[in-house]
Design a protein around this motif. Structure first.
Motif, mmCIF file in Angstrom:
data_model
loop_
_atom_site.group_PDB
_atom_site.id
_atom_site.type_symbol
_atom_site.label_atom_id
_atom_site.label_comp_id
_atom_site.label_asym_id
_atom_site.label_seq_id
_atom_site.Cartn_x
_atom_site.Cartn_y
_atom_site.Cartn_z
ATOM 1 N N ILE A 295 -67.801 41.820 109.602
ATOM 2 C CA ILE A 295 -69.112 41.547 110.201
ATOM 3 C C ILE A 295 -69.492 40.109 109.880
ATOM 4 O O ILE A 295 -69.518 39.700 108.712
ATOM 5 C CB ILE A 295 -70.188 42.501 109.659
ATOM 6 C CG1 ILE A 295 -69.792 43.954 109.911
ATOM 7 C CG2 ILE A 295 -71.538 42.199 110.287
ATOM 8 C CD1 ILE A 295 -70.725 44.950 109.267
ATOM 9 N N GLY A 296 -69.784 39.357 110.918
ATOM 10 C CA GLY A 296 -70.208 37.974 110.740
ATOM 11 C C GLY A 296 -71.584 37.752 111.335
ATOM 12 O O GLY A 296 -71.809 38.075 112.511
ATOM 13 N N LYS A 297 -72.516 37.219 110.558
ATOM 14 C CA LYS A 297 -73.847 36.893 111.052
ATOM 15 C C LYS A 297 -73.831 35.441 111.516
ATOM 16 O O LYS A 297 -73.890 34.499 110.712
ATOM 17 C CB LYS A 297 -74.877 37.120 109.953
ATOM 18 C CG LYS A 297 -74.934 38.583 109.503
ATOM 19 C CD LYS A 297 -75.884 38.789 108.336
ATOM 20 C CE LYS A 297 -75.861 40.245 107.863
ATOM 21 N NZ LYS A 297 -76.737 40.467 106.686
ATOM 22 N N LEU A 298 -73.717 35.266 112.844
ATOM 23 C CA LEU A 298 -73.541 33.925 113.408
ATOM 24 C C LEU A 298 -74.818 33.119 113.367
ATOM 25 O O LEU A 298 -74.777 31.884 113.259
ATOM 26 C CB LEU A 298 -73.035 34.040 114.850
ATOM 27 C CG LEU A 298 -71.769 34.905 115.052
ATOM 28 C CD1 LEU A 298 -71.385 34.910 116.522
ATOM 29 C CD2 LEU A 298 -70.634 34.395 114.189
ATOM 30 N N ALA A 299 -75.955 33.779 113.490
ATOM 31 C CA ALA A 299 -77.261 33.118 113.501
ATOM 32 C C ALA A 299 -78.299 34.202 113.259
ATOM 33 O O ALA A 299 -77.984 35.393 113.321
ATOM 34 C CB ALA A 299 -77.492 32.406 114.842
ATOM 35 N N PRO A 300 -79.539 33.820 112.984
ATOM 36 C CA PRO A 300 -80.567 34.852 112.832
ATOM 37 C C PRO A 300 -80.642 35.750 114.068
ATOM 38 O O PRO A 300 -80.827 35.265 115.189
ATOM 39 C CB PRO A 300 -81.853 34.039 112.648
ATOM 40 C CG PRO A 300 -81.383 32.751 112.048
ATOM 41 C CD PRO A 300 -80.055 32.468 112.697
ATOM 42 N N GLY A 301 -80.452 37.039 113.878
ATOM 43 C CA GLY A 301 -80.512 37.991 114.977
ATOM 44 C C GLY A 301 -79.254 38.106 115.801
ATOM 45 O O GLY A 301 -79.230 38.831 116.794
ATOM 46 N N LEU A 302 -78.172 37.412 115.404
ATOM 47 C CA LEU A 302 -76.922 37.440 116.161
ATOM 48 C C LEU A 302 -75.784 37.815 115.226
ATOM 49 O O LEU A 302 -75.551 37.148 114.215
ATOM 50 C CB LEU A 302 -76.657 36.081 116.810
ATOM 51 C CG LEU A 302 -75.468 36.002 117.771
ATOM 52 C CD1 LEU A 302 -75.699 36.914 118.976
ATOM 53 C CD2 LEU A 302 -75.235 34.561 118.228
ATOM 54 N N GLN A 303 -75.067 38.889 115.579
ATOM 55 C CA GLN A 303 -74.041 39.432 114.688
ATOM 56 C C GLN A 303 -72.780 39.753 115.473
ATOM 57 O O GLN A 303 -72.836 40.280 116.588
ATOM 58 C CB GLN A 303 -74.568 40.689 114.003
ATOM 59 C CG GLN A 303 -73.558 41.422 113.128
ATOM 60 C CD GLN A 303 -74.178 42.618 112.444
ATOM 61 O OE1 GLN A 303 -74.866 42.490 111.436
ATOM 62 N NE2 GLN A 303 -73.964 43.802 113.005
ATOM 63 N N LEU A 304 -71.621 39.431 114.897
ATOM 64 C CA LEU A 304 -70.321 39.731 115.484
ATOM 65 C C LEU A 304 -69.590 40.699 114.571
ATOM 66 O O LEU A 304 -69.491 40.474 113.360
ATOM 67 C CB LEU A 304 -69.503 38.446 115.664
ATOM 68 C CG LEU A 304 -68.091 38.627 116.250
ATOM 69 C CD1 LEU A 304 -68.163 39.097 117.696
ATOM 70 C CD2 LEU A 304 -67.304 37.321 116.144
ATOM 71 N N ARG A 305 -69.095 41.795 115.144
ATOM 72 C CA ARG A 305 -68.377 42.799 114.361
ATOM 73 C C ARG A 305 -67.032 43.077 115.029
ATOM 74 O O ARG A 305 -66.957 43.243 116.244
ATOM 75 C CB ARG A 305 -69.180 44.096 114.286
ATOM 76 C CG ARG A 305 -68.459 45.241 113.564
ATOM 77 C CD ARG A 305 -69.142 46.569 113.851
ATOM 78 N NE ARG A 305 -70.488 46.599 113.301
ATOM 79 C CZ ARG A 305 -70.797 47.084 112.097
ATOM 80 N NH1 ARG A 305 -69.854 47.574 111.330
ATOM 81 N NH2 ARG A 305 -72.042 47.069 111.679
#
Length: 566
Positions: A295-305
């Motif tokens: 799980i990567g939090k790319l920016a506030p409110g944006l997440q890549l799993r």
């Protein structure tokens, strides 16, 4: 995940009672504006003054009259009677100790076919099931080391008794005596117990982590008897699973979870699928299922799993193998290939999830890509064989060549203060076998083969929306869209491609606050507004009863009332 988890898992998270409250509701539906389907639902919760003890009780009854859509005298929507209930008790003994217990029971009767005023064996066709189900579970959880470590133990059990009838005279009075033999009984008991340990103490290389490990044991014993067809199944399974998962940096922008589960599955049983066959099985399988999630939090409110997981199902008789349909006036039984091998899956997915909110609105989206490869998938195909001494047809459950399901799912969400909220989703996928599989064979040598996984549309989607013109008035609009899919008619040994369906619903609700503690809600609506329904239904006593697809009910009017107080 583990044994039985082929296409993923569904987590059911129970809700603890937070306040003392009660509610009762009644919903009556009229299928095609004339056939009633009535439900009464009640629920109550109690919480102690110190909030450490809670109790939830619930109950439901449902009665539905059978419905014949095409007027041939045989039901498409079966007769139904259901009564169920249960409760859940939660006790927080201290800040470190928590205990819960729950119990439930279900009694359900279903019957389809014709001549509902007669006993099943006097009807032309009857498919009847009478279930009595009871179960319960207990769990205990203890926290220590300043709540950085937890240990939990749990146990559950469920018993199912089923009385069944599949058959009838087929419209032939000469078969009346033989039809008396087609009753069956099933006794199924399952138990699960386990212990799980979770720790945040271990920090490899100074990295914050959460370690979860545990042991789970599941046992199942099923005895299924259909003497008239010569079918007898006595099967016992015992699965022992050991698992561990390490989640690294759970609160950081990049989090990685690594896990694996080892299962030892023992299957033993005797299987007689007709008077001329008898098989004994005693097999043990050892399987390791790894998984990884990033799980990567790319920016506030944006997440890549992104994730990978494998799954496994043993070659035993499952519940769906015990349920029977009727074909050309006789039962259609499922026989398990003696050389059936385990089914394995390998799934990968990647999803991008974004959310943004302000004091007056919120928007969000999810974009998923997924792919699952099935090794030796279970395939059930109709054979030209029949049960000796009866005309019951036989479908054989075997392993097919490899198969896959891959696609993209997109979802969008939006909400505007107290005015409206909506969610829309669409999935585009491909689901097929690597090579064409023979899915049905007729006695005249005809057959159907296809590379497509049947009853699986390539496109489907949904939308749900709620509008709030006032604080008391609510308008709910929803729709499920299902694209074409391949379905087999086993009577004619032909493959059909279904049309598009749009199953839309509209409901209007109004809340009346009788006082500060009591609220009355009245709602009315229409399900399947456009009356989207299958147009080529089978008819007559020799029909293929399983040739059903599309929305479950024609256009249906609903009226409900609920009373809640706290």
């Amino acid at each position: 995940y583990g044994a039985g988890a082929i296409a993923g898992t569904v987590n059911i998270i129970t809700r603890d009672p937070l306040t003392t409250s009660a509610s009762v509701s009644s919903t009556t539906s009229w299928i095609n504006a004339r056939t009633p389907d009535a439900t009464i639902n009640a629920r109550g919760t109690w919480v102690s003054d110190d909030l450490n003890t809670g109790l939830t009780l619930f109950g439901l009854t449902r009665t539905r009259v059978p419905f014949d859509v095409n007027g041939d005298g045989y039901s498409e929507v079966p007769k139904l009677w259901n009564a169920s209930g249960g409760g859940r008790f939660v006790y927080q003994a201290s800040e470190q100790d928590r205990f819960s217990a729950e119990g439930h029971w279900i009694r359900e009767f279903r019957r389809g076919g014709d001549h509902f005023d007669l006993v099943p064996h006097e009807a032309d066709i009857a498919e009847q099931l009478d279930h009595a189900i009871g179960g319960g579970a207990v769990s205990y959880e203890h926290a220590f080391s300043g709540d950085r470590q937890r240990i939990a133990g749990y146990a559950s059990m469920q018993s199912t008794i089923r009385y069944s009838y599949y058959g009838g005279t087929g419209g032939d009075p000469a078969a009346a005596e033989r039809a008396k033999l087609y009753y069956g009984t099933t006794n199924d008991i399952i138990g699960v117990g386990g212990v799980q340990f979770t720790s945040q103490e271990w920090q490899p290389f100074g990295i914050q982590s959460v370690l979860s490990t545990g042991l789970e044991i599941a046992g199942n014993h099923v005895v299924d008897e259909m003497p008239g067809y010569g079918r007898s199944i006595d099967q016992q399974t015992l699965s022992t699973g050991l698992y561990a998962q390490l989640q690294l940096s759970p609160a950081s922008p990049l989090s990685i979870a690594l896990g694996a589960r080892f299962d030892a599955l023992d299957i033993s049983g005797t299987y007689q699928f007709d008077p001329s066959s008898f098989e004994q099985q005693d097999r043990t399988f050892y399987v390791v299922n790894p998984r990884i999630s990033i799980i990567g939090k790319l920016a506030p409110g944006l997440q890549l799993r992104t994730s990978y997981a494998s799954g496994f199902r043993g070659p035993q008789a499952f519940d769906e193998d015990l349920h029977v349909s009727t074909l050309q006036g006789s039962a259609r039984l499922i026989r398990i290939d003696p050389s059936l091998r385990p089914e394995r899956s390998h799934s990968i997915s990647m999803s991008l999830d974004g959310n943004s909110a302000s004091p007056t609105s919120a928007v969000g989206f999810t974009l998923d890509g997924f792919a699952t490869l099935l090794q030796a998938p279970f395939v059930t195909s109709l054979t030209p064989d029949t049960v000796p001494g009866s005309s019951a047809s036989i479908a054989l459950k075997t392993n097919g060549d490899a198969a896959w399901v891959a696609g993209i799912n997109a979802e969008a969400r939006i909400a505007f203060s107290k005015q409206m909220e909506a969610t829309a989703a669409i999935t585009v996928q491909d689901a097929r076998y690597v090579t064409a599989q023979v899915l049905a064979q007729g006695a005249d040598g005809s057959y159907v083969s296809s590379p497509y996984i049947t009853r699986t549309p390539n496109v489907y989607g949904s939308i749900t929306s709620s509008f709030f013109p006032t604080d008391e008035f609510t308008i709910d609009v929803s729709a499920i869209v299902t694209g074409p899919m391949h379905v087999i008619n086993e009577r004619t040994i032909t493959m059909h491609r279904t049309p598009w369906f749009c199953d839309a619903a509209l409901q209007l609700g109004y809340d009346l606050h009788l006082n500060d503690l009591v609220e009355l809600t009245i709602a009315a609506g229409v399900v399947n507004v456009f009356n989207a329904y299958q147009s080529d239904l089978e008819s007559g006593p020799l029909r293929d009863a399983s040739y059903i697809y599309g929305p479950l009910r024609p256009r249906t009017i609903t009226l409900s009332m609920s009373l809640a107080w706290q």
